[in-house]
Design a protein around this motif. Structure first.
Motif, PDB file in Angstrom:
ATOM      1  N   ASN A 115       0.806  -1.231   0.000  1.00 29.24           N
ATOM      2  CA  ASN A 115       0.000   0.000   0.000  1.00 29.24           C
ATOM      3  C   ASN A 115       0.836   1.276   0.000  1.00 29.24           C
ATOM      4  O   ASN A 115       0.346   2.338   0.400  1.00 29.24           O
ATOM      5  CB  ASN A 115      -0.962   0.008   1.193  1.00 29.24           C
ATOM      6  CG  ASN A 115      -1.909  -1.178   1.172  1.00 29.24           C
ATOM      7  OD1 ASN A 115      -2.608  -1.395   0.187  1.00 29.24           O
ATOM      8  ND2 ASN A 115      -1.922  -1.957   2.248  1.00 29.24           N
ATOM      9  N   ALA A 116       2.082   1.176  -0.429  1.00 37.76           N
ATOM     10  CA  ALA A 116       2.901   2.387  -0.554  1.00 37.76           C
ATOM     11  C   ALA A 116       2.351   3.261  -1.679  1.00 37.76           C
ATOM     12  O   ALA A 116       1.882   2.758  -2.697  1.00 37.76           O
ATOM     13  CB  ALA A 116       4.353   2.013  -0.832  1.00 37.76           C
ATOM     14  N   ASN A 117       2.418   4.558  -1.480  1.00 38.85           N
ATOM     15  CA  ASN A 117       1.959   5.491  -2.512  1.00 38.85           C
ATOM     16  C   ASN A 117       3.064   6.440  -2.981  1.00 38.85           C
ATOM     17  O   ASN A 117       2.803   7.363  -3.745  1.00 38.85           O
ATOM     18  CB  ASN A 117       0.754   6.304  -2.017  1.00 38.85           C
ATOM     19  CG  ASN A 117       1.071   7.156  -0.791  1.00 38.85           C
ATOM     20  OD1 ASN A 117       2.229   7.438  -0.483  1.00 38.85           O
ATOM     21  ND2 ASN A 117       0.042   7.571  -0.069  1.00 38.85           N
ATOM     22  N   ALA A 118       4.293   6.204  -2.506  1.00 37.21           N
ATOM     23  CA  ALA A 118       5.387   7.124  -2.814  1.00 37.21           C
ATOM     24  C   ALA A 118       6.713   6.378  -2.791  1.00 37.21           C
ATOM     25  O   ALA A 118       6.867   5.374  -2.099  1.00 37.21           O
ATOM     26  CB  ALA A 118       5.417   8.277  -1.808  1.00 37.21           C
ATOM     27  N   ALA A 119       7.674   6.914  -3.547  1.00 36.55           N
ATOM     28  CA  ALA A 119       9.012   6.327  -3.570  1.00 36.55           C
ATOM     29  C   ALA A 119      10.054   7.430  -3.654  1.00 36.55           C
ATOM     30  O   ALA A 119       9.858   8.443  -4.320  1.00 36.55           O
ATOM     31  CB  ALA A 119       9.171   5.375  -4.761  1.00 36.55           C
ATOM     32  N   SER A 120      11.146   7.212  -2.962  1.00 40.23           N
ATOM     33  CA  SER A 120      12.334   8.050  -3.088  1.00 40.23           C
ATOM     34  C   SER A 120      13.289   7.340  -4.039  1.00 40.23           C
ATOM     35  O   SER A 120      13.618   6.165  -3.840  1.00 40.23           O
ATOM     36  CB  SER A 120      12.986   8.229  -1.715  1.00 40.23           C
ATOM     37  OG  SER A 120      14.271   8.792  -1.831  1.00 40.23           O
ATOM     38  N   VAL A 121      13.701   8.041  -5.099  1.00 40.47           N
ATOM     39  CA  VAL A 121      14.678   7.467  -6.027  1.00 40.47           C
ATOM     40  C   VAL A 121      15.959   8.277  -5.924  1.00 40.47           C
ATOM     41  O   VAL A 121      15.926   9.503  -5.800  1.00 40.47           O
ATOM     42  CB  VAL A 121      14.151   7.424  -7.469  1.00 40.47           C
ATOM     43  CG1 VAL A 121      13.019   6.419  -7.590  1.00 40.47           C
ATOM     44  CG2 VAL A 121      13.696   8.784  -7.946  1.00 40.47           C
ATOM     45  N   MET A 122      17.103   7.579  -5.987  1.00 43.55           N
ATOM     46  CA  MET A 122      18.352   8.169  -5.526  1.00 43.55           C
ATOM     47  C   MET A 122      19.500   8.000  -6.514  1.00 43.55           C
ATOM     48  O   MET A 122      20.170   6.972  -6.523  1.00 43.55           O
ATOM     49  CB  MET A 122      18.719   7.548  -4.178  1.00 43.55           C
ATOM     50  CG  MET A 122      17.705   7.823  -3.089  1.00 43.55           C
ATOM     51  SD  MET A 122      17.888   6.775  -1.617  1.00 43.55           S
ATOM     52  CE  MET A 122      17.215   5.217  -2.223  1.00 43.55           C
ATOM     53  N   PRO A 123      19.737   9.011  -7.355  1.00 45.54           N
ATOM     54  CA  PRO A 123      20.975   9.018  -8.141  1.00 45.54           C
ATOM     55  C   PRO A 123      22.170   9.295  -7.229  1.00 45.54           C
ATOM     56  O   PRO A 123      22.022   9.975  -6.209  1.00 45.54           O
ATOM     57  CB  PRO A 123      20.760  10.159  -9.129  1.00 45.54           C
ATOM     58  CG  PRO A 123      19.811  11.086  -8.432  1.00 45.54           C
ATOM     59  CD  PRO A 123      18.927  10.214  -7.579  1.00 45.54           C
ATOM     60  N   PHE A 124      23.335   8.795  -7.605  1.00 43.64           N
ATOM     61  CA  PHE A 124      24.497   8.934  -6.731  1.00 43.64           C
ATOM     62  C   PHE A 124      25.649   9.664  -7.407  1.00 43.64           C
ATOM     63  O   PHE A 124      25.882   9.531  -8.609  1.00 43.64           O
ATOM     64  CB  PHE A 124      24.987   7.560  -6.267  1.00 43.64           C
ATOM     65  CG  PHE A 124      24.301   7.072  -5.035  1.00 43.64           C
ATOM     66  CD1 PHE A 124      24.831   7.304  -3.779  1.00 43.64           C
ATOM     67  CD2 PHE A 124      23.087   6.406  -5.119  1.00 43.64           C
ATOM     68  CE1 PHE A 124      24.192   6.875  -2.632  1.00 43.64           C
ATOM     69  CE2 PHE A 124      22.430   5.967  -3.981  1.00 43.64           C
ATOM     70  CZ  PHE A 124      22.989   6.205  -2.736  1.00 43.64           C
ATOM     71  N   GLY A 125      26.370  10.429  -6.585  1.00 42.59           N
ATOM     72  CA  GLY A 125      27.662  10.974  -6.945  1.00 42.59           C
ATOM     73  C   GLY A 125      28.696  10.378  -6.009  1.00 42.59           C
ATOM     74  O   GLY A 125      28.390  10.085  -4.844  1.00 42.59           O
ATOM     75  N   PHE A 126      29.913  10.194  -6.495  1.00 46.18           N
ATOM     76  CA  PHE A 126      30.939   9.503  -5.720  1.00 46.18           C
ATOM     77  C   PHE A 126      32.151  10.386  -5.464  1.00 46.18           C
ATOM     78  O   PHE A 126      32.600  11.132  -6.343  1.00 46.18           O
ATOM     79  CB  PHE A 126      31.382   8.228  -6.450  1.00 46.18           C
ATOM     80  CG  PHE A 126      30.298   7.196  -6.512  1.00 46.18           C
ATOM     81  CD1 PHE A 126      30.190   6.226  -5.532  1.00 46.18           C
ATOM     82  CD2 PHE A 126      29.362   7.214  -7.538  1.00 46.18           C
ATOM     83  CE1 PHE A 126      29.178   5.282  -5.576  1.00 46.18           C
ATOM     84  CE2 PHE A 126      28.343   6.265  -7.592  1.00 46.18           C
ATOM     85  CZ  PHE A 126      28.253   5.307  -6.609  1.00 46.18           C
ATOM     86  N   ILE A 127      32.667  10.282  -4.238  1.00 42.53           N
ATOM     87  CA  ILE A 127      33.842  11.044  -3.802  1.00 42.53           C
ATOM     88  C   ILE A 127      34.833  10.066  -3.165  1.00 42.53           C
ATOM     89  O   ILE A 127      34.432   9.130  -2.468  1.00 42.53           O
ATOM     90  CB  ILE A 127      33.441  12.136  -2.788  1.00 42.53           C
ATOM     91  CG1 ILE A 127      32.557  13.191  -3.461  1.00 42.53           C
ATOM     92  CG2 ILE A 127      34.667  12.807  -2.195  1.00 42.53           C
ATOM     93  CD1 ILE A 127      32.084  14.286  -2.522  1.00 42.53           C
ATOM     94  N   ARG A 128      36.115  10.302  -3.372  1.00 46.66           N
ATOM     95  CA  ARG A 128      37.128   9.381  -2.853  1.00 46.66           C
ATOM     96  C   ARG A 128      37.309   9.480  -1.350  1.00 46.66           C
ATOM     97  O   ARG A 128      37.561   8.479  -0.672  1.00 46.66           O
ATOM     98  CB  ARG A 128      38.464   9.637  -3.545  1.00 46.66           C
ATOM     99  CG  ARG A 128      38.478   9.271  -5.017  1.00 46.66           C
ATOM    100  CD  ARG A 128      39.840   9.549  -5.629  1.00 46.66           C
ATOM    101  NE  ARG A 128      39.875   9.224  -7.048  1.00 46.66           N
ATOM    102  CZ  ARG A 128      40.920   9.419  -7.831  1.00 46.66           C
ATOM    103  NH1 ARG A 128      42.041   9.939  -7.320  1.00 46.66           N
ATOM    104  NH2 ARG A 128      40.867   9.106  -9.110  1.00 46.66           N
ATOM    105  N   ASP A 129      37.229  10.702  -0.813  1.00 46.34           N
ATOM    106  CA  ASP A 129      37.460  10.864   0.623  1.00 46.34           C
ATOM    107  C   ASP A 129      36.746  12.110   1.102  1.00 46.34           C
ATOM    108  O   ASP A 129      36.277  12.929   0.306  1.00 46.34           O
ATOM    109  CB  ASP A 129      38.953  10.961   0.920  1.00 46.34           C
ATOM    110  CG  ASP A 129      39.294  10.466   2.323  1.00 46.34           C
ATOM    111  OD1 ASP A 129      38.360  10.305   3.150  1.00 46.34           O
ATOM    112  OD2 ASP A 129      40.476  10.250   2.599  1.00 46.34           O
ATOM    113  N   VAL A 130      36.684  12.307   2.432  1.00 48.19           N
ATOM    114  CA  VAL A 130      35.917  13.408   3.008  1.00 48.19           C
ATOM    115  C   VAL A 130      36.513  14.769   2.713  1.00 48.19           C
ATOM    116  O   VAL A 130      35.843  15.789   2.872  1.00 48.19           O
ATOM    117  CB  VAL A 130      35.763  13.233   4.538  1.00 48.19           C
ATOM    118  CG1 VAL A 130      34.909  12.018   4.855  1.00 48.19           C
ATOM    119  CG2 VAL A 130      37.116  13.147   5.224  1.00 48.19           C
ATOM    120  N   ASN A 131      37.766  14.824   2.262  1.00 52.54           N
ATOM    121  CA  ASN A 131      38.405  16.099   1.910  1.00 52.54           C
ATOM    122  C   ASN A 131      38.676  16.220   0.416  1.00 52.54           C
ATOM    123  O   ASN A 131      39.405  17.102  -0.013  1.00 52.54           O
ATOM    124  CB  ASN A 131      39.734  16.253   2.673  1.00 52.54           C
ATOM    125  CG  ASN A 131      39.589  16.032   4.158  1.00 52.54           C
ATOM    126  OD1 ASN A 131      40.229  15.147   4.723  1.00 52.54           O
ATOM    127  ND2 ASN A 131      38.750  16.812   4.798  1.00 52.54           N
TER     128      ASN A 131
END
Length: 333
Positions: A48-64
């Motif tokens: 009975n779900a009526n909604a969805a979150s769809v998630m494209p991704f970007g990638f990073i090597r490290d936090v800095n």
């Protein structure tokens, strides 16, 4: 009888408030290598779900690291623009509302809230990359007519250190996308986000600590929710904006309410009842509230028959008692 009475009360409250605004009974649709078919969508409709979150991704090597890679041929189909468009099209054919939620993945699963550049030069390079990333998908959100666009997920240091950038980003997004906006703040970040007044929903990834019990009951979990719910309601009232759980969910393991944010590969004992209880608690605590917009359970894989189950201690509710809880509560009219 007590539980039955509470359930009936919840139904009545939910029915009344649903007339004010249709609740978002959502799932977080995990990106895949593959295209989806109606067979993959059927289990979502079945709860009975009526909604969805769809998630494209970007990638990073490290936090800095300022370089952000996205919409690359090296990514999975569901992580890039063509895949997201395909997902949205088939979900729309099934009359589901969509939140488009671009996200960053840092190598080794490092927490995005710690992402922070070391120099002004790197900040400016990263901001240009991030702006391009978000505006690419904001344009797609407008093209495919999604209901909600999320401008970021759990980026606490980036948000706090670069407020001018975020103000400009929101302005730029509004030039290309005319729908509703949110930001997915981590559970302990949302009180400090400076730009809530400029967007439509206070988005929260709702991994609040609730209980230190190994086998938490629904009542214990609801008691743990009380201070968090009070603070969320106060935030909603202050800003005159609804709260949206951009993510919510629990692992099917012992102590699931203690640190619900854990995404590690720990082998903590499977506890299907704890996940089911935690799911009941959050639905009963929030879904009947008129200041609450709804949420997207974390997380839902396209190959329903091959995931989850009685030996799985991960987040997905698929093929577990928690799936039946969602079906029951998402089915209230």
């Amino acid at each position: 009888m007590k539980k039955l009475g509470l359930l009936i009360l919840f139904c009545l409250q939910f029915s009344c408030n649903s007339q004010v605004e249709k609740k978002i009974n959502g799932i977080s649709f995990v990106s895949s290598r593959d295209k989806v078919t109606q067979k993959n969508i059927a289990p979502i409709l079945a709860i009975n779900a009526n909604a969805a979150s769809v998630m494209p991704f970007g990638f990073i090597r490290d936090v800095n690291e300022p370089d952000l890679i996205y919409n690359s041929d090296r990514q999975w189909f569901g992580e890039r623009r063509d895949g997201i468009k395909h997902y949205v099209d088939i979900l729309h054919k099934n009359k589901m509302s969509i939140m488009l939620k671009p996200q960053i993945w840092i190598r080794d699963g490092k927490f995005t809230g710690t992402l922070e550049m070391k120099t002004e030069e790197h900040w400016q390079k990263f901001e240009k990359k991030y702006s391009d990333f978000i505006l690419t998908y904001a344009a797609l959100a407008e093209e495919v007519n999604v209901d909600i666009f999320c401008i970021g997920t759990e980026l606490e240091k980036f948000v706090l250190h670069r407020p001018d950038f975020w103000s400009q980003l929101i302005t730029d997004v509004k030039k290309v996308y005319k729908g509703k906006l949110t930001y997915a703040a981590n559970w302990d970040e949302y009180p400090r986000v400076p730009f809530w007044k400029s967007i439509d929903y206070v988005g929260v990834d709702a991994y609040f600590p609730l209980s230190k019990e190994q086998h938490p009951t629904v009542d214990q979990l609801k008691a743990g929710w009380q201070p968090h719910k009070k603070a969320l309601k106060q935030m909603s009232n202050t800003l005159n904006k609804p709260i949206l759980f951009t993510e919510y969910g629990y692992r099917s393991m012992d102590f699931t309410g203690e640190k619900p944010w854990l995404v590690d590969r720990n082998q903590t004992k499977v506890n299907l009842e704890a996940q089911s209880n935690a799911t009941k608690a959050i639905l009963e605590m929030f879904w009947a509230e008129d200041w609450f917009a709804g949420g997207y359970v974390w997380k839902w894989f396209i190959d329903h028959d091959k995931v989850g189950g009685e030996d799985d201690n991960r987040f997905t509710p698929q093929n577990k008692p928690a799936e039946l809880v969602l079906k029951q509560y998402y089915g209230f009219k």
